[in-house]
Scaffold this active site. Structure first.
Site, PDB file in Angstrom:
ATOM      1  N   GLU A  35       0.945  -0.991   0.107  1.00 56.29           N
ATOM      2  CA  GLU A  35       0.011   0.023   0.090  1.00 56.29           C
ATOM      3  C   GLU A  35       0.906   1.327   0.050  1.00 56.29           C
ATOM      4  O   GLU A  35       1.681   1.222   0.822  1.00 56.29           O
ATOM      5  CB  GLU A  35      -0.978   0.048   1.451  1.00 56.29           C
ATOM      6  CG  GLU A  35      -1.773   1.252   1.450  1.00 56.29           C
ATOM      7  CD  GLU A  35      -2.405   1.664   0.202  1.00 56.29           C
ATOM      8  OE1 GLU A  35      -3.438   1.072  -0.488  1.00 56.29           O
ATOM      9  OE2 GLU A  35      -2.122   3.007  -0.138  1.00 56.29           O
ATOM     10  N   THR A  42      -9.460   4.434  -0.608  1.00 55.88           N
ATOM     11  CA  THR A  42     -10.411   5.532  -0.691  1.00 55.88           C
ATOM     12  C   THR A  42     -11.370   5.615   0.195  1.00 55.88           C
ATOM     13  O   THR A  42     -11.742   6.556   0.667  1.00 55.88           O
ATOM     14  CB  THR A  42     -10.779   5.501  -2.243  1.00 55.88           C
ATOM     15  OG1 THR A  42      -9.617   5.523  -3.157  1.00 55.88           O
ATOM     16  CG2 THR A  42     -11.715   6.856  -2.688  1.00 55.88           C
ATOM     17  N   CYS A  43     -12.221   4.605   0.096  1.00 57.85           N
ATOM     18  CA  CYS A  43     -13.343   4.526   1.093  1.00 57.85           C
ATOM     19  C   CYS A  43     -13.275   4.798   2.362  1.00 57.85           C
ATOM     20  O   CYS A  43     -13.796   5.779   3.114  1.00 57.85           O
ATOM     21  CB  CYS A  43     -13.993   3.243   1.003  1.00 57.85           C
ATOM     22  SG  CYS A  43     -15.387   3.068   2.267  1.00 57.85           S
ATOM     23  N   CYS A  48     -16.095   7.238   1.148  1.00 56.07           N
ATOM     24  CA  CYS A  48     -17.121   7.057   1.916  1.00 56.07           C
ATOM     25  C   CYS A  48     -17.323   7.418   3.368  1.00 56.07           C
ATOM     26  O   CYS A  48     -18.207   8.179   3.696  1.00 56.07           O
ATOM     27  CB  CYS A  48     -17.647   5.372   1.903  1.00 56.07           C
ATOM     28  SG  CYS A  48     -17.016   4.788   0.250  1.00 56.07           S
ATOM     29  N   LYS A  51     -16.728  11.283   4.082  1.00 50.72           N
ATOM     30  CA  LYS A  51     -17.678  12.119   3.261  1.00 50.72           C
ATOM     31  C   LYS A  51     -19.025  11.832   4.201  1.00 50.72           C
ATOM     32  O   LYS A  51     -19.559  12.748   4.735  1.00 50.72           O
ATOM     33  CB  LYS A  51     -17.876  11.285   1.995  1.00 50.72           C
ATOM     34  CG  LYS A  51     -18.904  11.811   1.084  1.00 50.72           C
ATOM     35  CD  LYS A  51     -20.424  11.203   1.054  1.00 50.72           C
ATOM     36  CE  LYS A  51     -20.456   9.778   0.967  1.00 50.72           C
ATOM     37  NZ  LYS A  51     -20.227   9.196  -0.506  1.00 50.72           N
ATOM     38  N   TYR A 180     -22.421  11.907  -8.203  1.00 48.26           N
ATOM     39  CA  TYR A 180     -22.610  12.114  -6.898  1.00 48.26           C
ATOM     40  C   TYR A 180     -21.720  12.638  -5.925  1.00 48.26           C
ATOM     41  O   TYR A 180     -22.038  13.183  -4.828  1.00 48.26           O
ATOM     42  CB  TYR A 180     -23.011  10.379  -6.548  1.00 48.26           C
ATOM     43  CG  TYR A 180     -21.509   9.483  -6.342  1.00 48.26           C
ATOM     44  CD1 TYR A 180     -21.387   9.410  -4.837  1.00 48.26           C
ATOM     45  CD2 TYR A 180     -21.105   8.826  -7.376  1.00 48.26           C
ATOM     46  CE1 TYR A 180     -20.050   8.603  -4.800  1.00 48.26           C
ATOM     47  CE2 TYR A 180     -19.947   8.122  -6.930  1.00 48.26           C
ATOM     48  CZ  TYR A 180     -19.500   7.919  -5.543  1.00 48.26           C
ATOM     49  OH  TYR A 180     -18.498   7.174  -5.417  1.00 48.26           O
ATOM     50  N   GLU A 184     -22.852  15.346  -3.497  1.00 46.81           N
ATOM     51  CA  GLU A 184     -22.729  15.231  -1.982  1.00 46.81           C
ATOM     52  C   GLU A 184     -21.932  16.393  -1.550  1.00 46.81           C
ATOM     53  O   GLU A 184     -22.415  16.890  -0.399  1.00 46.81           O
ATOM     54  CB  GLU A 184     -22.045  14.004  -1.796  1.00 46.81           C
ATOM     55  CG  GLU A 184     -22.936  12.835  -2.118  1.00 46.81           C
ATOM     56  CD  GLU A 184     -22.167  11.528  -2.131  1.00 46.81           C
ATOM     57  OE1 GLU A 184     -22.925  10.371  -2.023  1.00 46.81           O
ATOM     58  OE2 GLU A 184     -20.790  11.502  -1.931  1.00 46.81           O
ATOM     59  N   HIS A 438     -46.765   2.322  10.089  1.00 53.08           N
ATOM     60  CA  HIS A 438     -47.138   3.659  10.080  1.00 53.08           C
ATOM     61  C   HIS A 438     -47.033   4.378  11.233  1.00 53.08           C
ATOM     62  O   HIS A 438     -47.048   3.790  12.537  1.00 53.08           O
ATOM     63  CB  HIS A 438     -48.762   3.624   9.943  1.00 53.08           C
ATOM     64  CG  HIS A 438     -49.344   4.842  10.030  1.00 53.08           C
ATOM     65  ND1 HIS A 438     -49.275   5.816   8.693  1.00 53.08           N
ATOM     66  CD2 HIS A 438     -50.111   5.618  10.743  1.00 53.08           C
ATOM     67  CE1 HIS A 438     -49.848   6.976   8.993  1.00 53.08           C
ATOM     68  NE2 HIS A 438     -50.540   6.858  10.057  1.00 53.08           N
ATOM     69  N   GLU A 443     -43.767   3.637   4.251  1.00 51.76           N
ATOM     70  CA  GLU A 443     -45.036   2.932   3.978  1.00 51.76           C
ATOM     71  C   GLU A 443     -45.533   3.124   2.390  1.00 51.76           C
ATOM     72  O   GLU A 443     -46.283   2.451   1.888  1.00 51.76           O
ATOM     73  CB  GLU A 443     -45.906   3.201   5.013  1.00 51.76           C
ATOM     74  CG  GLU A 443     -46.419   4.677   5.026  1.00 51.76           C
ATOM     75  CD  GLU A 443     -47.337   4.919   6.198  1.00 51.76           C
ATOM     76  OE1 GLU A 443     -48.476   4.442   6.354  1.00 51.76           O
ATOM     77  OE2 GLU A 443     -47.005   5.652   7.045  1.00 51.76           O
TER      78      GLU A 443
HETATM   79  C1  LIG Z   1     -15.246  11.224  -2.233  1.00 55.03           C
HETATM   80  C2  LIG Z   1     -15.722   9.812  -2.495  1.00 55.03           C
HETATM   81  C3  LIG Z   1     -16.963   9.273  -1.798  1.00 55.03           C
HETATM   82  C4  LIG Z   1     -17.070   7.969  -1.870  1.00 55.03           C
HETATM   83  N1  LIG Z   1     -18.489   7.487  -1.485  1.00 55.03           N
HETATM   84  C5  LIG Z   1     -18.853   6.324  -1.467  1.00 55.03           C
HETATM   85  C6  LIG Z   1     -19.886   5.768  -0.886  1.00 55.03           C
HETATM   86  O1  LIG Z   1     -20.551   6.654  -0.231  1.00 55.03           O
HETATM   87  N2  LIG Z   1     -20.218   4.586  -1.157  1.00 55.03           N
HETATM   88  C7  LIG Z   1     -19.667   3.708  -1.993  1.00 55.03           C
HETATM   89  O2  LIG Z   1     -19.895   2.601  -2.161  1.00 55.03           O
HETATM   90  N3  LIG Z   1     -18.491   4.043  -2.488  1.00 55.03           N
HETATM   91  C8  LIG Z   1     -18.126   5.430  -2.492  1.00 55.03           C
HETATM   92  N4  LIG Z   1     -16.954   5.735  -2.923  1.00 55.03           N
HETATM   93  C9  LIG Z   1     -16.048   5.064  -3.896  1.00 55.03           C
HETATM   94  C10 LIG Z   1     -15.261   3.937  -3.169  1.00 55.03           C
HETATM   95  O3  LIG Z   1     -14.647   4.798  -2.258  1.00 55.03           O
HETATM   96  C11 LIG Z   1     -14.361   2.905  -3.942  1.00 55.03           C
HETATM   97  O4  LIG Z   1     -15.164   2.380  -4.876  1.00 55.03           O
HETATM   98  C12 LIG Z   1     -13.546   1.767  -3.152  1.00 55.03           C
HETATM   99  O5  LIG Z   1     -12.749   2.529  -2.252  1.00 55.03           O
HETATM  100  C13 LIG Z   1     -12.879   1.103  -4.462  1.00 55.03           C
HETATM  101  O6  LIG Z   1     -12.160   0.199  -3.633  1.00 55.03           O
HETATM  102  P1  LIG Z   1     -10.697  -0.432  -4.212  1.00 55.03           P
HETATM  103  O7  LIG Z   1     -10.032  -1.448  -3.322  1.00 55.03           O
HETATM  104  O8  LIG Z   1     -10.889  -0.541  -5.683  1.00 55.03           O
HETATM  105  O9  LIG Z   1      -9.780   0.929  -4.405  1.00 55.03           O
HETATM  106  P2  LIG Z   1      -9.284   1.998  -3.246  1.00 55.03           P
HETATM  107  O10 LIG Z   1     -10.095   1.696  -2.047  1.00 55.03           O
HETATM  108  O11 LIG Z   1      -9.146   3.361  -3.909  1.00 55.03           O
HETATM  109  O12 LIG Z   1      -7.640   1.351  -2.719  1.00 55.03           O
HETATM  110  C14 LIG Z   1      -6.716   1.261  -3.769  1.00 55.03           C
HETATM  111  C15 LIG Z   1      -5.418   1.503  -3.001  1.00 55.03           C
HETATM  112  O13 LIG Z   1      -4.342   1.147  -3.686  1.00 55.03           O
HETATM  113  C16 LIG Z   1      -3.212   1.954  -3.346  1.00 55.03           C
HETATM  114  N5  LIG Z   1      -2.330   1.902  -4.581  1.00 55.03           N
HETATM  115  C17 LIG Z   1      -2.571   2.406  -5.701  1.00 55.03           C
HETATM  116  N6  LIG Z   1      -1.612   2.036  -6.549  1.00 55.03           N
HETATM  117  C18 LIG Z   1      -0.668   1.496  -5.908  1.00 55.03           C
HETATM  118  C19 LIG Z   1       0.684   0.963  -6.046  1.00 55.03           C
HETATM  119  N7  LIG Z   1       1.285   0.744  -7.436  1.00 55.03           N
HETATM  120  N8  LIG Z   1       1.400   0.246  -5.110  1.00 55.03           N
HETATM  121  C20 LIG Z   1       0.668   0.263  -3.647  1.00 55.03           C
HETATM  122  N9  LIG Z   1      -0.507   0.699  -3.598  1.00 55.03           N
HETATM  123  C21 LIG Z   1      -1.119   1.315  -4.522  1.00 55.03           C
HETATM  124  C22 LIG Z   1      -3.925   3.201  -3.230  1.00 55.03           C
HETATM  125  O14 LIG Z   1      -3.177   4.185  -2.425  1.00 55.03           O
HETATM  126  C23 LIG Z   1      -5.233   2.855  -2.625  1.00 55.03           C
HETATM  127  O15 LIG Z   1      -5.151   2.836  -1.015  1.00 55.03           O
HETATM  128  C24 LIG Z   1     -16.494   7.106  -2.891  1.00 55.03           C
HETATM  129  C25 LIG Z   1     -15.319   7.580  -3.219  1.00 55.03           C
HETATM  130  C26 LIG Z   1     -14.752   8.970  -3.355  1.00 55.03           C
HETATM  131  C27 LIG Z   1     -13.856   9.333  -4.003  1.00 55.03           C
END
Ligand SMILES: Cc1cc2nc3c(=O)[nH]c(=O)nc-3n(C[C@H](O)[C@H](O)[C@H](O)COP(=O)(O)OP(=O)(O)OC[C@H]3O[C@@H](n4cnc5c(N)ncnc54)[C@H](O)[C@@H]3O)c2cc1C
Length: 461
Positions: A35, A42-43, A48, A51, A180, A184, A438, A443
């Site tokens: 990582e 991201t989440c 998520c 946010k 979205y 948001e 209700h 409902e």
């Molecule tokens: C502002 C925002 C709000 C969101 N709100 C929601 C929500 O309410 N509900 C929902 O379901 N989804 C939401 N999402 C989407 C959700 O965050 C993503 O769909 C989810 O995190 C995807 O997971 P992932 O494992 O694919 O990638 P990520 O969670 O993005 O994880 C990828 C990881 O890989 C790491 N990485 C990348 N390249 C390399 C590399 N070469 N070597 C080592 N590490 C690396 C990154 O640093 C990152 O930590 C939101 C996204 C954003 C931006």
């Protein structure tokens, strides 16, 4: 002596990667995760979770205002952005640590740094140059904000990443985007007291959602004082004495304190070594995979946003889990991407599942539509002029409920439950058999008796 250093190397410690690593390790695999930023992805770190915490913060504004109608006298509330951000950061750090503990307990080795592909079974750790042989590799690198075409002053523009760490709450903010994340953040800043302008190049916000939902949300957001400008784009941003001067494609410039673009996200594929390993991309810019998340190279799989299939946390988690079951658990598990419920944590909230009215009409010979709009009970004494919206899209021939679209308080909570019924292929008659709870807003889901519309496709001559 095994001819591999690990059974599984996961690149990316986000939702999909961490789940896959943990489950694979549970099957006895030797697993390593790299990582490059912060565990949780991201989440947890900048999606998520933070946010939703900001959404909660913003919603207190209405609660304080509405309390008067219920007999409460609340002294004029004040809001401190720094406190909110510090508390949010503390919670995110706690969650990040919990992810590390989960991996530790599962005996997964964590490499804190970037990793890239060398070939179909070799990963290079960028920090120290070490090369590791892996029997299987999982790409779970997620996505990143995409600012669109280069314009003058793009360096002054922030994305959702920076919005979580601003030094202070902007008095005036312009957000470009209609998806979205844009709506948001518009709701968050509006609730916290900023003057918000949303600029979107398309006809209406939330492209791809049901047209009634888009209309309803837009009018509710405008009612709350968010200025929504559609069919325009930001053409330039200039730093001026008190903020930034933003030029739009066909309007006069105006000045704000912050400019944020939420103009989409792109899969993190660049510099990953995909070419050296022979991993192909799909036309959507993500890594091409089959239903088991296998890429064009047999030893390499990809899950989550990097595949650009359905970019949601629960989907990435499900894909990561299914991958581990398939490859290490001996249980080939495809992921079903149909009828995935989802929420938009705008103000008011949106919850949807299944087909929109337009999608159903394009697919089916007969479509029945049930819809209603009403003022939720709590809003009466609150004196708040806001309306909720409910819609069911039904197959006119089989009576099956194909889509449900809700705008209003708790829409996200409701759609999770409606999702079970829709996945079970429930009919409208079966919805109606259920006794109403209700007085609730939900409902309406079981009491909409009158068809609002019935579309019948003309038989071809
Ligand atoms: C502002 C925002 C709000 C969101 N709100 C929601 C929500 O309410 N509900 C929902 O379901 N989804 C939401 N999402 C989407 C959700 O965050 C993503 O769909 C989810 O995190 C995807 O997971 P992932 O494992 O694919 O990638 P990520 O969670 O993005 O994880 C990828 C990881 O890989 C790491 N990485 C990348 N390249 C390399 C590399 N070469 N070597 C080592 N590490 C690396 C990154 O640093 C990152 O930590 C939101 C996204 C954003 C931006």
């Amino acid at each position: 002596m095994p001819d591999h250093d690990v059974d599984l190397f996961v690149i990316g410690g986000g939702s999909g990667g961490v789940r896959a690593a943990r489950i694979a390790a549970g099957y006895g695999a030797r697993v390593m995760v790299a990582e490059e930023y912060r565990l949780g992805g991201t989440c947890v770190i900048r999606g998520c979770v933070p946010k939703k915490l900001l959404v909660y913060a913003a919603r207190f504004a209405d609660e304080f205002e509405d309390a008067a109608g219920f007999g409460w006298t609340v002294p004029a509330p004040t809001f401190d952005w720094k406190t909110l951000i510090a508390n949010k950061d503390r919670e995110i750090a706690r969650l990040e640590a919990a992810y590390a503990t989960t991996l530790e307990r599962a005996k997964v080795t964590l490499f804190k740094g970037r990793a890239v592909l060398e070939d179909a079974q070799t990963v290079r750790l960028v920090g120290n140059g070490e090369k590791l042989r892996a029997k299987n590799i999982l790409l779970a690198t997620g996505g990143a904000p995409y600012a669109g075409a280069d314009i003058a002053g793009l360096e002054h523009v922030i994305s959702s990443n920076e919005a979580f760490h601003l030094d202070e709450l902007p008095k005036r903010i312009l957000i470009q985007g209609g998806g979205y994340i844009a709506v948001e953040f518009a709701g968050i800043f509006n609730g916290l007291g900023s003057e918000v302008t949303l600029v979107y190049r398309g006809e209406n916000i939330l492209r791809g959602f049901d047209d009634d939902v888009r209309e309803h949300l837009r009018s509710e957001m405008e009612r709350r004082g968010i200025k929504i400008i559609t069919r325009q784009t930001v053409t330039g941003v200039e730093k001026v004495e008190h903020g930034f001067c933003v030029a739009l494609s066909d309007r006069e410039s105006f000045t704000v304190d912050r400019v944020m673009f939420a103009t989409g996200r792109r899969p993190n594929v660049s510099g990953l070594g995909l070419e050296s390993a022979g991993v192909r991309l799909a036309t959507n810019g993500g890594i091409a995979v089959d239903q088991f998340s296998q890429t064009s190279v047999a030893s390499i799989h990809a899950v989550g946003d990097v595949t650009n299939r359905l970019n949601l946390t629960p989907v990435a988690i499900r894909e990561g889990h299914a991958f581990a079951d398939t490859v290490f658990g001996g249980k080939p598990t495809p992921v079903d991407h149909i009828d995935v419920p989802t929420a938009v944590f705008s103000e008011p909230e949106v919850g949807v599942i299944g087909l929109t009215e337009a999608q159903a009409c394009a697919k089916l010979a007969k479509v029945d539509v049930y819809k209603t709009t009403f003022r939720p009970l709590k809003m009466t004494l609150a004196g708040r002029d806001t309306r909720a919206f409910f819609k069911l899209v039904v197959d006119g021939e089989t009576d099956r409920v194909l889509g449900c679209h809700i705008v209003g308080p708790d829409a996200g909570e409701m759609i999770q439950l409606v999702g079970i019924a829709v996945k079970m292929k429930a009919t409208k008659a079966e919805f109606d058999e259920v006794m109403a709870v209700h007085p609730t807003a939900a409902e309406e889901l079981v009491t909409m008796r009158e068809k609002a519309l019935s579309h019948v496709r003309e038989a071809a001559e």
